[in-house]
Design an enzyme around this catalytic site. Structure first.
Site, PDB file in Angstrom:
ATOM      1  N   LYS A  13     -10.134  43.054  31.670  1.00 28.04           N
ATOM      2  CA  LYS A  13      -9.533  43.856  30.578  1.00 28.04           C
ATOM      3  C   LYS A  13     -10.591  44.293  29.561  1.00 28.04           C
ATOM      4  O   LYS A  13     -10.629  45.430  29.129  1.00 28.04           O
ATOM      5  CB  LYS A  13      -8.473  43.046  29.802  1.00 28.04           C
ATOM      6  CG  LYS A  13      -7.309  42.568  30.619  1.00 28.04           C
ATOM      7  CD  LYS A  13      -6.263  41.916  29.722  1.00 28.04           C
ATOM      8  CE  LYS A  13      -6.690  40.624  29.062  1.00 28.04           C
ATOM      9  NZ  LYS A  13      -6.937  39.508  29.989  1.00 28.04           N
ATOM     10  N   ARG A  88       0.248  38.763  23.598  1.00 28.18           N
ATOM     11  CA  ARG A  88       0.278  37.739  24.635  1.00 28.18           C
ATOM     12  C   ARG A  88       1.573  36.928  24.586  1.00 28.18           C
ATOM     13  O   ARG A  88       1.747  36.020  25.399  1.00 28.18           O
ATOM     14  CB  ARG A  88      -0.899  36.782  24.436  1.00 28.18           C
ATOM     15  CG  ARG A  88      -2.113  37.063  25.309  1.00 28.18           C
ATOM     16  CD  ARG A  88      -3.213  36.122  24.866  1.00 28.18           C
ATOM     17  NE  ARG A  88      -4.145  35.760  25.870  1.00 28.18           N
ATOM     18  CZ  ARG A  88      -5.412  36.182  25.892  1.00 28.18           C
ATOM     19  NH1 ARG A  88      -5.852  37.033  24.996  1.00 28.18           N
ATOM     20  NH2 ARG A  88      -6.238  35.743  26.811  1.00 28.18           N
ATOM     21  N   ARG A 127     -18.570  34.175  35.467  1.00 28.88           N
ATOM     22  CA  ARG A 127     -18.732  35.107  34.340  1.00 28.88           C
ATOM     23  C   ARG A 127     -19.785  34.598  33.357  1.00 28.88           C
ATOM     24  O   ARG A 127     -19.861  33.415  33.059  1.00 28.88           O
ATOM     25  CB  ARG A 127     -17.390  35.254  33.621  1.00 28.88           C
ATOM     26  CG  ARG A 127     -17.444  36.174  32.432  1.00 28.88           C
ATOM     27  CD  ARG A 127     -16.089  36.668  32.047  1.00 28.88           C
ATOM     28  NE  ARG A 127     -15.298  35.681  31.325  1.00 28.88           N
ATOM     29  CZ  ARG A 127     -14.115  35.955  30.779  1.00 28.88           C
ATOM     30  NH1 ARG A 127     -13.604  37.158  30.910  1.00 28.88           N
ATOM     31  NH2 ARG A 127     -13.444  35.023  30.152  1.00 28.88           N
ATOM     32  N   ARG A 160     -18.868  31.026  28.698  1.00 31.55           N
ATOM     33  CA  ARG A 160     -17.885  30.671  27.682  1.00 31.55           C
ATOM     34  C   ARG A 160     -17.392  29.245  27.898  1.00 31.55           C
ATOM     35  O   ARG A 160     -17.224  28.821  29.038  1.00 31.55           O
ATOM     36  CB  ARG A 160     -16.691  31.642  27.742  1.00 31.55           C
ATOM     37  CG  ARG A 160     -16.945  32.940  27.016  1.00 31.55           C
ATOM     38  CD  ARG A 160     -15.863  33.954  27.203  1.00 31.55           C
ATOM     39  NE  ARG A 160     -14.489  33.462  27.118  1.00 31.55           N
ATOM     40  CZ  ARG A 160     -13.428  34.264  27.106  1.00 31.55           C
ATOM     41  NH1 ARG A 160     -13.584  35.566  27.166  1.00 31.55           N
ATOM     42  NH2 ARG A 160     -12.211  33.776  27.033  1.00 31.55           N
ATOM     43  N   ARG A 171      -5.415  28.179  31.471  1.00 31.35           N
ATOM     44  CA  ARG A 171      -5.216  29.532  30.915  1.00 31.35           C
ATOM     45  C   ARG A 171      -4.306  30.367  31.824  1.00 31.35           C
ATOM     46  O   ARG A 171      -3.504  31.161  31.348  1.00 31.35           O
ATOM     47  CB  ARG A 171      -6.576  30.214  30.713  1.00 31.35           C
ATOM     48  CG  ARG A 171      -7.331  29.618  29.519  1.00 31.35           C
ATOM     49  CD  ARG A 171      -8.803  29.939  29.570  1.00 31.35           C
ATOM     50  NE  ARG A 171      -9.092  31.346  29.423  1.00 31.35           N
ATOM     51  CZ  ARG A 171     -10.214  31.929  29.839  1.00 31.35           C
ATOM     52  NH1 ARG A 171     -11.146  31.221  30.444  1.00 31.35           N
ATOM     53  NH2 ARG A 171     -10.406  33.200  29.629  1.00 31.35           N
TER      54      ARG A 171
END
Ligand code: AMP
Length: 234
Positions: A13, A88, A127, A160, A171
């Site tokens: 996103k 969200r 990532r 992260r 998550r």
């Protein structure tokens, strides 16, 4: 144009929102980036949200909704904006809809980016992000030119804290339980386009632009990808 980038964590996103923001020249507003900036700057808000973020849980609505409502009333959002990571929860989307309606505005399109959970776990564990300019890389699919360094500002890339496998699983659970219902809510009220998240970022970008009726045309003076609306609006 008011766009919402929707989808589970790790579908891309943020990367797509940055490209759209540059092409459409409207701000990209990421709640995750705002929260991370507050954590890095050790603000009071940062102190309050950190525990939720580190554990893969949502930051409570009372800390999130007001923040975004203030941001979208800034002058730079007059011609539109792109929300990434918000709404969200049902309460967030209801609040957003009401606030926009009061201003005689509305969400134009929700871009729903889809990907299997198993693939998401692979994406997120690989990532890496730039802590300075927030650019996002992947060890396999979107490698930086120099190993471990940001292409734009040369900062050392980091992983992260919430990109570890156990937190990613949490998550995803949170996404399915609390965030997915927002999509059904939006399908009943707004235009929703569904786009599969491809391994090649450019393929996903092309599909998003096509779904929005936009066309890629070339490269800007700065060398970054530049796209123009097929209807000549940008
Ligand atoms: P993101 O960068 O969008 O993956 O967001 C990182 C983390 O920030 C999430 O896991 C949540 O803890 C928090 N967060 C971001 N956006 C929201 C939101 N709209 N509502 C609640 N928490 C959020």
């Amino acid at each position: 144009m008011i766009l919402i980038m929707f989808g589970a964590p790790g579908v891309g996103k943020g990367s797509q929102a940055k490209i759209l923001s540059e092409a459409l020249r409207i701000p990209h507003i990421s709640t995750g980036d705002i929260f991370r900036e507050n954590v890095a700057n050790r603000t009071e808000l940062g102190r309050l949200v950190k525990v939720h973020m580190d554990n893969g849980l949502l930051v409570p609505d009372e800390m999130t909704i007001g923040l975004i409502m203030d941001r979208i009333y800034n002058a730079d959002c007059k011609s539109g904006f792109i929300l990434d990571g918000f709404p969200r929860t049902l309460s967030q989307v209801e609040h957003l809809g009401r606030s926009l309606k009061a201003e005689k505005r509305s969400i134009d399109t929700v871009v729903n980016i889809t990907l299997d959970d198993a693939k998401i776990i692979g994406r997120l564990t690989g990532r890496r992000v730039c802590p300075s300019c927030n650019l996002v890389y992947h060890l396999a699919y979107n490698k930086p030119h120099n190993v471990g360094r940001c292409n734009k500002c040369s900062s050392n890339l980091v992983q992260r804290v919430d990109d570890t496998e156990s937190t990613i699983v949490r998550r995803l659970q949170v996404y399915h339980a609390q965030t997915k219902p927002v999509l059904s809510y939006c399908r009943d009220r707004y235009v929703v386009v569904d786009v599969v998240s491809e391994d090649d970022i450019d393929d996903t970008t092309r599909n998003i632009f096509r779904s929005l009726g936009l066309a890629a045309i070339g490269t800007s003076d700065e060398g970054s990808q530049y796209m123009r609306l097929s209807n000549g609006c940008a």
